[in-house]
Enzyme design. Structure first.
Site, mmCIF file in Angstrom:
data_model
loop_
_atom_site.group_PDB
_atom_site.id
_atom_site.type_symbol
_atom_site.label_atom_id
_atom_site.label_comp_id
_atom_site.label_asym_id
_atom_site.label_seq_id
_atom_site.Cartn_x
_atom_site.Cartn_y
_atom_site.Cartn_z
ATOM 1 N N GLY A 58 0.820 -1.200 0.000
ATOM 2 C CA GLY A 58 0.000 0.000 0.000
ATOM 3 C C GLY A 58 0.855 1.251 0.000
ATOM 4 O O GLY A 58 0.361 2.352 -0.220
ATOM 5 N N ARG A 84 13.140 -1.057 3.445
ATOM 6 C CA ARG A 84 14.171 -1.467 2.516
ATOM 7 C C ARG A 84 13.737 -1.459 1.053
ATOM 8 O O ARG A 84 14.580 -1.435 0.160
ATOM 9 C CB ARG A 84 14.663 -2.887 2.867
ATOM 10 C CG ARG A 84 13.595 -3.973 2.676
ATOM 11 C CD ARG A 84 14.102 -5.378 3.040
ATOM 12 N NE ARG A 84 15.176 -5.857 2.203
ATOM 13 C CZ ARG A 84 15.042 -6.297 0.946
ATOM 14 N NH1 ARG A 84 13.844 -6.324 0.387
ATOM 15 N NH2 ARG A 84 16.088 -6.718 0.258
ATOM 16 N N THR A 108 12.104 0.437 -1.388
ATOM 17 C CA THR A 108 12.466 1.413 -2.420
ATOM 18 C C THR A 108 13.981 1.457 -2.602
ATOM 19 O O THR A 108 14.485 1.550 -3.719
ATOM 20 C CB THR A 108 11.923 2.804 -2.053
ATOM 21 O OG1 THR A 108 10.514 2.694 -1.859
ATOM 22 C CG2 THR A 108 12.196 3.809 -3.154
ATOM 23 N N VAL A 135 11.641 5.566 4.256
ATOM 24 C CA VAL A 135 10.786 6.463 5.042
ATOM 25 C C VAL A 135 9.589 5.736 5.665
ATOM 26 O O VAL A 135 8.943 6.245 6.564
ATOM 27 C CB VAL A 135 10.304 7.652 4.177
ATOM 28 C CG1 VAL A 135 9.367 7.184 3.072
ATOM 29 C CG2 VAL A 135 9.622 8.718 5.017
ATOM 30 N N GLU A 183 8.821 3.313 7.829
ATOM 31 C CA GLU A 183 8.579 2.986 9.226
ATOM 32 C C GLU A 183 8.730 4.179 10.163
ATOM 33 O O GLU A 183 8.018 4.308 11.153
ATOM 34 C CB GLU A 183 9.546 1.891 9.672
ATOM 35 C CG GLU A 183 9.337 0.584 8.936
ATOM 36 C CD GLU A 183 10.387 -0.433 9.311
ATOM 37 O OE1 GLU A 183 10.108 -1.279 10.157
ATOM 38 O OE2 GLU A 183 11.509 -0.377 8.756
#
Lengths: 450, 335, 158
Positions: free
Chosen positions: B47, B89, B91, B289, B291
């Site tokens: 998502g 991890r 991207t 970005v 988490e």
């Protein structure tokens, strides 16, 4: 800032899957139906800890519409140790329990039936003879000498290279704490929480004419799930064809390989497609949670605000079994000192087992917990020594070129820049000497941006 | 009895990639006869928008239009290994693998184009699907023509293989020395709260954050993560637990009736700015970005509660009951 | 139990279906009629992802017996718009990045449609109130509220 402009990178193009989502045409795993598909329901332990003396599924097996019952003896390699692929051992979790139960909700046997309702009704007919033992639920008790030992290797913690905790040692904490102007302590704890994606766990397996299995999965990691499932099934991975890649929310809750092995076994045993979807109650009470964590900080601080020593003891509640916790505690350990330059650090991080549903990965795994404690502790320090909340962070923030306690030189640091930008965003005017600070103001080395 | 305003801050870092590394991802790219490029991945989109940002990265690296890139995810029969979507991890890892594969495919394409155009491959420019000779823009062709020629005239494949692996770091059991991350993203959040000292209720009024994420591939999706994390972090701070009396099992939650997460009625004002300091090893400088956005709000809110009413409630979630008990304890101490 | 036949108007078409008497409307929509836009998130009435319209009222289809739909008008997400002819709410959700994982989107859009059909000019607070029974774990709701406000604005301008 001088960031090079690119073409399509940097543009807010619309989501590739967006129209499918808003028209309801995206296919999630629960939207997969096959002709002749069976449904699976799990019989689970009603108690937190006990010895299994008998599992009588005869009434369930005879129930009209039930096609198969899957028990431990149907599982070719009845060990569920998903981190075995990265060397975590020993095996500690059976796929289906047969000797003992270690948490309320532990899977014991699966009922496979023509409809979901029949499977659920029949599951209630399985008679379990389990001798109840007192559960160990509190982490401090679990690591005390008085606690019953619940793990077969002889204590209630994961063993890291012969130690019952992970260590981080940097500088000389004991010496530095003696020299501090202030010793400031804090306790921080988090209760287990649930990922709560709106889509629950679901798996559909279809046996193919060539002997392969098509596995529709909402796992966050297809190959990881395939390889672990193959180990449990004792078949070459190539017999499995994993289809997924569209997940209705994960947040770390869908990397446990928790539905695929049993659903595959049910499909192999019956020769028919099988669906297993979890109820919301199973998500809440049986699926992995974020771990409960307790941390104690002891910091040595100088009158000018510099933190010269930090000691942390952390207990992370893995629940009954490893899952991803031994890994998560290591990540936690590396992050417990926080993004600050502290020359003397001592960390002990424990992965503790209790008779609770296992914890596992969740968004921010190990770091969320550390960050919460570190940033509350920073505020506590500021309030204790009478320093401004922005200044305490800015003067201690790590700079490019400095050494972190894990002995990696800081690079890519921008903590200071985000603090300054946040102050600007809310219209808070930082004093000039704090505004002048930069992540590259240490010795002029290490930084690649100025 | 009154409502008290408080403001708190928190500054955080977040590692990109699996702790210690050792988590590879691969990508394959092939060109179709009419110039479409298919990117084959076994990665998953939870998502966050991986399917879209990977198409952007592939189009950028190949030098072709965004719409000519197909991203195929989620099938182990048709795509090579990916470790999975977690640890902020995807991207970073998938993006790097895709750039590597795109570079190989692009080189194969330009080799054919060079033959077709009787030019040196290093003199060719490929932009948005158009190919021309550097300094002589009238000598041009396009990906469509070159792809057709490669397939049916030259018998050449236009494809690429990519992998990204950060070698697994060791960890010294005596000192903890290790290389835990690929890069670190950073953020600072300011929380403003209102604490009711009669009911113990905490209302988050505003979460204002500055995020540094290396490079944004798709700014709206970065913002999507920031808003998402702000609400999830607030929820973690104030609402959520499956064991309300942890470590006891009592009142173990079983539905959204007891396990409370925010609804559209509960959200504070959320503002953010994004800084870009490209990392040395991310695709186009990306840092993870996904988490971290849920992290900084938690301590910022707890610190704001202290600012408002002067008590530390550092056992999450900060329920009204815990706030009232802390206030009562303090009033007993001071009287 | 003997199966029974229920007949209702589904997305404008009269539909008869044989069901078990205790089956929920959600089960019948998803598993008998294979309209999969309506999602199953909890089966407890707690998440709103199964929201459909019955006689233009938003209903949690997991809690409604399908038998009670007999003679009623049922509208699912499939009934309000499909590509390329999307409902303005669907277009706005897409444009505003209001769907991330997408699992709550069908229920959200149906709840929003029920609101706008009754009150074409709601305030942001009224929109939030109307969506309070629909959980989203991904977006933090801001984009969803923005999308619905966009549609309200379009309707005012139209």
């Amino acid at each position: 800032m001088g960031v090079k402009q690119l073409g399509i990178v940097g543009q807010s193009v619309k989501r590739r899957d967006g129209i499918g989502h808003v028209t309801g045409q995206t296919q999630y795993v629960d939207d997969v139906f096959y002709t002749g598909m069976l449904w699976l329901k799990m019989v689970r332990s009603p108690i937190s800890r006990g010895i299994i003396h008998g599992i009588d599924a005869s009434k369930a097996e005879a129930f009209p519409g039930v096609v198969a019952v899957v028990t431990a003896k149907d599982v070719p390699n009845n060990w569920y140790t998903i981190l075995c692929l990265i060397g975590v051992e020993p095996n500690d979790e059976p796929v289906l329990a047969h000797e003992e139960v270690m948490y309320m909700g532990e899977p014991i046997c699966a009922i496979v039936a023509e409809t979901e309702a029949i499977a659920a009704e029949a599951a209630a007919l399985v008679k379990l003879d389990i001798e109840e033992l007192p559960p160990v639920l509190d982490m401090e008790f679990a690591i005390s000498p008085d606690a019953p030992v619940i793990k077969k290797w002889g204590n209630n913690t994961f063993m890291y290279d012969g130690y019952n905790h992970r260590k981080l040692r940097f500088g000389d904490f004991e010496k530095a704490i003696q020299q501090a102007d202030h010793v400031i302590e804090g306790d921080y704890s988090l209760s287990p929480i649930e990922h709560a994606p709106i889509e629950t766990h679901c798996c559909v397996v279809k046996p193919e004419p060539d002997g392969r299995l098509t596995v529709h999965s909402n796992t966050q990691a297809l190959y990881f799930t395939m390889d672990n499932t193959a180990i449990i099934l004792q078949v070459p991975s190539q017999r499995l064809h994993m289809i997924g890649g569209t997940v209705g929310g994960g947040f770390g809750g869908k990397v446990d390989v928790i539905t695929e092995p049993i659903t595959c076994i049910a499909a192999m045993k019956t020769g028919r497609p099988v669906k297993w979807r979890w109820t919301r109650e199973e998500e809440m009470r049986k699926s992995s949670t974020r771990a409960g964590v307790k941390m104690h900080y002891t910091d040595g601080v100088m009158n000018d605000g510099r933190i010269i020593a930090r000691k942390v003891r952390s207990l992370e509640d893995a629940g009954a079994y490893h899952r991803h916790s031994p890994y998560g505690v290591q990540k936690h350990m590396a992050n417990l000192p926080g993004p600050y330059t502290i020359p003397n650090v001592w960390v002990d991080a424990y992965c503790v087992y209790t008779n609770r549903q296992p914890s596992s990965a969740m968004r921010g795994f190990g770091v969320t917990e550390a960050t919460f404690a570190v940033e509350c502790q920073m505020e506590r320090i500021a309030r204790t020594i009478g320093m401004d909340s922005w200044e305490i962070r800015l003067i201690n923030a790590y700079r490019n070129g400095q050494m972190r306690p894990v002995r990696k030189v800081v690079e890519d640091a921008t903590l200071i820049e985000t603090i300054q930008a946040a102050a600007e965003l809310i219209g808070y005017e930082l004093p000039a000497h704090l505004k002048a600070m930069s992540s590259d103001d240490y010795g002029g080395k290490g930084g690649h941006h100025g | 009895m009154a409502k008290h305003y408080g403001r708190g801050i928190a500054a955080v870092n977040y590692p990109t990639g699996m702790n210690l590394g050792g988590d590879p991802t691969q990508a394959l790219i092939f060109c179709q006869p009419t110039g479409g490029f298919s990117v084959k991945l076994a990665s998953t989109d939870l998502g966050q928008g991986l399917k879209t940002v990977i198409a952007q990265i592939a189009a950028e690296a190949l030098g072709v239009p965004f719409d000519s890139v197909i991203v195929d995810t989620g099938d182990t029969d048709s795509a090579p290994h990916c470790m999975g979507t977690f640890a902020s991890r995807a991207t970073h890892r998938v993006g790097n693998a895709v750039i590597m594969a795109a570079n190989e495919a692009r080189k194969a394409l330009l080799d054919v184009a060079a033959e077709e155009m009787e030019a040196a491959p290093e003199d060719l420019v490929l932009e948005n699907g158009e190919i021309y000779v550097k300094g002589a823009p009238e000598r041009k062709t396009n990906v469509f023509n070159v792809a057709l020629a490669a397939h049916f005239k030259h018998g050449k494949t236009i494809s690429g293989r990519g992998i990204y692996l950060k070698q697994k770091s060791g960890l010294d059991p005596e000192t903890g020395a290790c290389d835990p991350d690929s890069t670190e993203a950073h953020a600072t959040t300011v929380a403003e709260v209102e604490v009711d000292d009669e009911t113990g209720e905490v209302k988050v009024l505003r979460l204002a954050s500055a995020y540094e994420v290396g490079r944004q591939i798709n700014p709206e999706m970065v913002k999507g993560q920031i808003v998402s994390g702000a609400v999830m972090g607030m929820s973690h701070a104030l609402m959520e637990t499956v064991f309300p009396y942890y470590p006891a099992l009592d009142h173990h939650t079983y539905s959204f009736g007891e396990y409370i997460i925010p609804t559209a009625l509960d959200i504070p004002e959320i503002e953010s700015v994004v800084l870009e300091y490209p990392s040395s090893n991310g695709p186009y400088g990306v840092k993870g970005v996904g988490e971290m956005t849920a992290n900084s709000p938690i301590p910022a809110i707890v610190n704001a509660i202290y600012d408002a009413v002067g008590v530390w409630v550092t056992d999450l979630p900060v329920t009204p009951e815990k706030v009232l008990r802390a206030l009562e304890e303090r009033s007993l101490e001071t009287h | 139990m003997e199966s029974i036949t229920v007949t209702f108007k589904l997305n404008g078409k009269t539909t008869a279906v044989a069901i078990e008497p205790l089956e929920s409307l959600r089960t019948v929509l998803r598993e008998h009629l294979h309209l999969h836009a309506t999602k199953a998130g909890c089966g407890q009435g707690g998440c709103g992802s199964c929201t459909v319209l019955v006689n233009d009222e938003p209903v949690l289809s997991c809690l409604m017996l399908a038998a009670l739909a007999d003679g009623q008008e049922v509208t699912t997400l499939e009934g309000i718009g499909t590509p390329p002819h999307m409902h303005p709410l669907q277009t706005a959700f897409f444009d505003r990045f209001a769907a991330q994982c997408g699992y709550c989107s069908p229920g959200m859009i149906m709840a929003a449609k029920a609101l706008l059909d009754k009150n074409p000019h709601p305030t942001r607070a009224e929109i939030a109130e109307a969506l309070a029974g629909n959980l989203c774990r991904c977006t933090g709701y801001v984009a969803i509220l923005d999308a619905i406000e966009d549609v309200v604005t379009q309707m005012q301008e139209a």
